[in-house]
Structure formats: C-alpha cells, structure tokens
Design an enzyme around this catalytic site. Sequence first.
Site, PDB file in Angstrom:
ATOM      1  N   CYS A  20       0.844  -1.197   0.000  1.00  0.00           N
ATOM      2  CA  CYS A  20       0.000   0.000   0.000  1.00  0.00           C
ATOM      3  C   CYS A  20       0.882   1.251   0.000  1.00  0.00           C
ATOM      4  CB  CYS A  20      -0.918   0.021   1.211  1.00  0.00           C
ATOM      5  SG  CYS A  20      -0.035   0.093   2.790  1.00  0.00           S
ATOM      6  N   CYS A  23       2.424   2.066   3.344  1.00  0.00           N
ATOM      7  CA  CYS A  23       3.619   1.267   3.649  1.00  0.00           C
ATOM      8  C   CYS A  23       4.844   1.843   2.941  1.00  0.00           C
ATOM      9  CB  CYS A  23       3.413  -0.177   3.212  1.00  0.00           C
ATOM     10  SG  CYS A  23       1.929  -0.913   3.897  1.00  0.00           S
ATOM     11  N   ASP A 401       2.298  23.461 -34.583  1.00  0.00           N
ATOM     12  CA  ASP A 401       3.310  23.933 -35.523  1.00  0.00           C
ATOM     13  C   ASP A 401       2.916  23.372 -36.888  1.00  0.00           C
ATOM     14  OD1 ASP A 401       5.795  24.870 -36.575  1.00  0.00           O
ATOM     15  OD2 ASP A 401       6.553  22.827 -36.405  1.00  0.00           O
TER      16      ASP A 401
END
Length: 714
Positions: A20, A23, A401
């Site tokens: 997780c 953690c 461009d």
Amino acid sequence: MNNNSNNNEKKTYYVEGFSCASCANTFEKNVKSLKNVKDANVNFGASKITVSGNVSIEELEKAGSFENLIIREDRHRDINKNVKESFISKYQLNIIGVILLGLGLLSNYLNSETNLITILIFVFSMIISGYNLFVSGIKNLLKFNFDMKTLMTIAVIGGAIIGQWSEVAIVVILFSLSEELEKFTMDKARKSIKMLVDIAPKEAMVRRDGFEKTVNVNDIIIGDIMIVRPGDKIAMDGIIISGSTSVNQAAITGESMPLGVSINDNVYAGTLNQEGLIEVEITKLVTDTTIAKIIHLVEEAQGERAPAQAFVDKFAKYYTPIIMIVALLVILLPPLFFKGEWSHWIYQGLAVLVVGCPCALVISTPISIVSAIGNAAKEGVLVKGGIYLEQMGKAKAIAFDKTGTLTEGNPTVTDIMIYNKEISKERLMILACALEKNSTHPLANAIIEYGANNAIDFKDIEVDNFKAIVGKGLTGQINNETYYIGNLSLFVDELNIFISNDIRGSIEILQHQAKTIMIIGTQSEVFGCLAVADQVREESKSVISRLKKLGIKDVIMLTGDNDVTANSISKELNLDTVKANLMPEDKLQAINELKDKYTNVIMIGDGVNDAPALAAATVGIAMGTTGTDTALETADVALMGDDLEKLPFIIKLSRKTLRIIKSNITFAIGIKIIALLLVIPGWLTLWFAIASDMGATLLVALNSMRLMRKDKNK
C-alpha cells in the site's frame, strides 16, 4: 573526501513487496532515518527507491522488514524470483488465518465466544493473519505516527479488551485480504513497466575479432557489430551497416505496420527484425537506448504526483487524526452526557476507527495514474507525469506547428524561377545548395536533396561567414561575394531591395498553391527563387475534425511560413485560427495569449525549434521523437511514432482518467460518510466497517484498472 562523496551518491534500488501507499511512505521514513542516508525518495508507482548516501541492501531490507520488502540493485536481477510460487504457498498465512477463523466461528457456535478454546483460536487467527499489521501498528503507536495500520491496531486491541473476539478476528482477516488486493491491483498496473523491461533481449550476437558470439547487453560497447537474424528482436540501438529488412517498431511507437530499413538507417532496441539478416553498428550503451529512456520516463511519470493525488495525500494527512478525534468523541460523549452504555459506545468508537481507514481513498489516484500512463506507453505516447495527464483533459485550445506536425516535414523543390537572365538555373541551384548545406532546417534538406538528385556540384564550394538570420533565411560569402537565401521579408525589410510587381506576382501565384518561397540574391538584387512544398499529412484533417468533436474550442496553427501558404493549409484543414510569419518569440507570445484566454493550452511541435512555445504551453507535446533525445527530455508528452492519430486518443484517455479519479475520490469519501452516519443510531459494527472499506477498495481498484484497457475507438 571519498566518504563525503559516497554520502552524496544517489542510487536507485528496486523494491518487491509494497502492499500500500502508506507502507511505501513508512519505508521512505525508515530509510531516511538510517545513519548514512541524507535523503530518500520512494516511487510507489514504479516500486523503487532513490537513496542519497551510503547504504547497504541489508540495511534497506531491515528498514522494510515490517513489510518483508525485497530490495534489488538491478531491475533484471532475480526478476523471476517467486514467479513459479504456487497460490497456496504465496498466500499460506492468509489461508491458515481464514481456516482458523472458520474453526473459531464453529467453536463460537458450539461453545460460546467466552470459551477459552474459542478465544485462543481467534487469537491465533489474528496473529497469523495480522502479524505485519500489529508490528507496524504498535511501532507507529509508540512513535505517535497515526496511519491506517495504527487505526486498525487500536481498534483490534480495543475490540479484544471488550471481548468482541469473533468480530475482531473477522476485521483482521478482511484487512489482510484488503492489503493483498491493493498489492495485486498495483502490481497489475505496474505491469506496463515490466512489459517494457522485457521487450528488449538481454543478450545479442556480436562479431568481435572475426568471431561471432553471444554477449550480455551490459557488456556490449559502442562500435560493436551486432548480427540480427530474421525473426529476432533487436537488442541495442544502432545503425545498419549491412543488409535490409522490415522492422516492427510497435514496442517504441505503438505502430504495428512494419517499417522498411536498409544501410544507414537507425534501428532500436526492442523492435522486431521481420525479414532480412542485418548487421548493426552499436551507437548507444544499454542504459542509453531509446527503450531504456522510455522505461525511465514511464517510471518517473508514475512517481509524479498528479494534482488530484496531491490533494488526496494532503487530505489523508489531516484525515487520520480527525478520525481519531471523532472516534474518541463517539466513545466519550454519549456515556458522559447522555447516559449511554460504555461498552456499546466503546464498540462504536472502535468501529469508527476501522471505517476511517483511508485505504480506498489513498489508492484512488495512484492506480488510475499508473494504469493510464502504462496504457499510453503501450500505444507509443509517453506522458511525463500525472499532472500533464490531468491538464490535457482540461485543455480547450490546441496549437499546432506546421512543418513536420500538420505537414509531413519532408518538403521538396517544386519550382525554380529565374529573375536575372545572366544567372543560369544550375548556377542558382549551386548557390542555394552551397548556402543551405550548413543548415538543418527541413527546407534546407529539400534543397540539398534536390541538388544531390540532379547532379548539382556544390559540396566542395566553401562558404565563409555563414550566418542564420532567425526566421528569415541565411547568408554567407562565396568567393568573397555575399549571398542571401530566404523569404521575401529578408530582401525587402532587411536588405531594402526593390521587388518589381512582376516578381511579386509570380511569388504570390506560387504562394497561393501552398508553396514556400525561398529567394536567392545579393545585397543589391534578386537572382531567382525556389518554390518548396510540404505535403499535408493524410491524417491531419481527420484528427482536427475529431478534436473538434471532443470539444476543443480553438484549433490554431502557428507557423513561420507566409500568410498565403498558411491560410491555404488552414482552409484545407478547417482550422479555427492561423498565425503566420511568426518568429520563435512570436509563437511564445501567441501561446501566452491563448493561456490568458483558455487557461489550459496544448502546443504540438517538433520538440526543438518550438522549444519556447512548448515550454510555455500548459502541456507541450513533441512530434517525431523516435530516437530524439532532446525531444524526449524537453517535452511533457512525446508521440513516439510521429503519429497525430494518437492525439485524440491521449486526450480521451486523459479525460477518462479525470472522470475515474473524481468518481473514485467521491465514492471513497461517500462510503465513509454513509458508514459513519450509522453511528448515530448505533448500527455500525466492526465487521460491517471493514467490509465497507474492503468493498470500497475493491470497487475503486477495479474502476481504476479500466484505464488499462485498449480503446478500440482511439
């Protein structure tokens, strides 16, 4: 001095075992507290840690022992470790815990919950399933570090004290399953990186000292000759020195159509040689190949916090202490002021702690970002961070461009006009080619290519005092005479040369045909001009049409080309706005004006010539970046396959990501509020609290993983 150098050294380690985000944060704090570590940064999305200082793997693994983390120096080393591990051996503790829970519930039914055997079975079930939870939770509690494991540990200890053994055991089991679910979904999302890592072979056939032998890619050096047989994957970047073939570059560009290549063409690691035997001279080390750069960029992007994730992280920081206070108030207020039963409201307070675990909220954003960036990378679109993924979805204006973006970028000479009868066509082309051979502009390449194809003898002509006149042309001395080549503005505004109406008329006719005009002459007269045309990309019109259907309000072309050519292309492509005759600083100003009007603006260019405008835009997208280091490093987003078709795809993916993140956050917070409201009538239970949290985590994870699916309508 050496010791100080070692302490400042930055090194990246690869981590296995994160379950997780919380953690990962704990691991980062533990590493930062190590004696010789100056700083540490965990990239949870890419599952790696960068450490500044002198530290051993043993020390890092000790810092991650609360999660049984495995640390590797090399992403390839032990990459297959535990791959063949069976389901039972991998989840044996969870399985034993569930079996014991079942036995405990059976004993509870037969003997009651207060029976010693029942209690012991539940205790062993909790210890086996929640060992890591308790170790981390108690350590955090002693340090007054309140995260989700701290909340759970307090709730479990409190539940045990008041004798709620069965429910506490169920809570521990469900929490451990929830952690495994988080770990599984993040690993699934991280597969985008693992797939990229596995794309390029780890060995290659090279010729050294007249012998061919198989060599590990880490031992290959620049200049080695690599032998690639038909059907083999290309292991390193290089240039073909013998043979021709077709190469599938899908791994780099996302384009599955094979590309024909031959001598002097570049090939890239991870692509597939489909037909012929080729010999390739290595041009980059394994750490510098295009695929290696892509992997690095994807890893860094997955570690970048998107604005939504930054909000969640900040929210979670204050959320956990608030939940602790709310739980305490639930325990104290009813018994003290409303004559409630202590045991009942202590139970309700513990349930509040459990339901308050921010698991679903914490993973709501990172899984979405990792999944989306991984999906984009597989399609040949590199997004440099979650922030750009979010911002693209909010854009209402897109500026293009022209050369190499809306057009092919490979212009060719179509017309040669002579205005001075004393100058021959060949002489005019010799002057043009001699001046342009020092330029890297696409128009210069067109002139040089024309000269080479028509036997124009210009290569040995020396040009002195060569100078580029930005946005206008070039100048240089040939045999002590100064010559110029450039646009009409160069000769009229800079050199103040009179241009007759006849010459202007012929130039305008060519310009109305969407051709770019390059005039050649001296400081006092013009000799003639070249007309150069750059074909519009086949996909440009359909892409612009799809962008408008997606709700883009303003599609703009910014070009240094003349008004007539620009307007001709604009009309062909049905653009909303066109701005021509722009210098680099003019493009920058145009982007800033668009940002004032629309806030979020995307600019698409070649990544080099349009650098100021790309940097100023909310999101800068570089075109044609295969093998181009500069574009990879400077762009926020890179279209690896030089393919405009990927633009609507990435905008749709960005918007889908935003929708999913918002729905995840709303759902994760909403389910908490609903569960907490159950406290008022006293209906909230421990098992319902953890079940709702686990359900929210599951739904959020599954919702986020939708972003990994390939969009068939992209």
